[in-house]
Design an enzyme around this catalytic site. Sequence first.
Site, short mmCIF file in Angstrom:
data_model
loop_
_atom_site.label_atom_id
_atom_site.label_comp_id
_atom_site.label_asym_id
_atom_site.label_seq_id
_atom_site.Cartn_x
_atom_site.Cartn_y
_atom_site.Cartn_z
N ARG A 69 27.26 28.16 20.45
CA ARG A 69 28.06 28.94 19.48
C ARG A 69 27.25 30.06 18.86
O ARG A 69 27.79 31.05 18.39
CB ARG A 69 28.65 28.03 18.40
N TYR A 122 43.62 50.98 13.40
CA TYR A 122 44.24 50.12 14.41
C TYR A 122 45.19 49.15 13.70
O TYR A 122 44.82 48.54 12.69
CB TYR A 122 43.11 49.37 15.12
N ASP A 194 34.72 52.33 12.99
CA ASP A 194 35.20 51.87 14.29
C ASP A 194 35.17 53.07 15.23
O ASP A 194 35.93 54.02 15.07
CB ASP A 194 36.62 51.32 14.12
N LYS A 219 37.59 47.89 25.44
CA LYS A 219 38.03 49.21 25.87
C LYS A 219 36.96 49.86 26.74
O LYS A 219 36.73 49.42 27.85
CB LYS A 219 38.38 50.03 24.63
#
Length: 403
Positions: A69, A122, A194, A219
Amino acid sequence: MDEPAAKSAAHLATPAMAFNTRCVHGGDARNPSGHVSPPICLSTAFVLPDPEIGARRAADVSSDEFYGRWGSRNAREFESLIASLEEADEAVAAASGLAIIGTIAQTFLRHGDHCIASYDSYAEVRILLQDLAERGGIEITFVRSTDTQNFANALRPNTRLIFTETPANPTLNLVDIQALANLSRAAGCLLVVDSTFASPVNQQPLAWGADIVVHSATKYLGGHSDAVAGVCAGSAALMAQVRHSFSFHGPHLDPFTAWLLCRGVRTLHLRVRQQNANALHLARFLEAHAAVAQVMYPGLSSHPQYRLAQQQMRGGGGMVCFSLKGGRDAALALLDNLRLIKMAVSLGGVSSTLTHPGSMTHNLLSPAERALAGIDEGLLRFSVGIEEAVDLERDLAQGLNGR
Ligand SMILES: *Cc1c(COP(=O)(O)O)cnc(C)c1O
């Protein structure tokens, strides 16, 4: 020392190397294996050589040899690749763009804090922040991001974080990163940018003074529409805080996805260069077409913030937005008529895709919120791929004329 091979390879990741070279070799220090293509390490637990080393790794959430993790070797390689491209001390990668943005928000925003974000963030980021505000006792102000003064006006004594996106999805509005960084530094808050739409090829927010840069790696970084991930980069001190809360919230990036991302980034510079050129060509084509009402592209001199784009970005990017004179019906008809360009959400992949934000990506927002975000019903968002521009142009031409 635990990792002599990694140490001796550390010089490979220095920012002194050209960007293109760092796309290929920026993660080498994290791949001491001797394999040209790094192996995928799936193990979630590691044999601890002795109790002392075991205790040391247990106390260090940046260890990639303790528990899955906390991150795998492949995730660490991807992180060091991105840190190298953004010229940051460190990066932290997560299972999605939203996961890393949520982790940043949870790391730095506490009950009673205030956060400023832009209307044209977004859509899901906006929903995430609104949700935090409602449940977590955090105040959020949304502003129009094209004017830095709007952020200045929204500042409060308890403002802790400014979250912004440039170029914005889908309007392609820009934020003056340097001006906003000056403002946020003076106000003592953190600026998170971002930079997904630009990719590290076209824009480096940290160089303009941002504290943290964020990417939806789904992306351009992955670039092949086959991996969902997110990553942020910044100073060692900030990344240590993000990694700390990350290790407890658990939005871990799995090794295979990390491997796909590293593979994608090795050609990032080639792909984005082609996408920049294709997008500029097609933006000009669309702007000259009789059926088109408006084109938004940072590389066009008609973009309202063209001068800022020239100063802050090294290329206009692969995203073009346009609206048709026939409005929503014409937009949907074009989507239906295209043969090569695929109707699909997401962006940044090698294949060209076209989306109708009003019904496909920003449908979770109310019509009023869409209007505030600058999304009219006829708007189309074009993610330009790496095909030959002339083929894309021909497809658009037949799609527009075939109505
Ligand atoms: C896609 C996207 C996100 C969210 O990333 P996911 O990987 O889908 O979680 C955030 N910001 C921008 C600008 C995006 O395009």
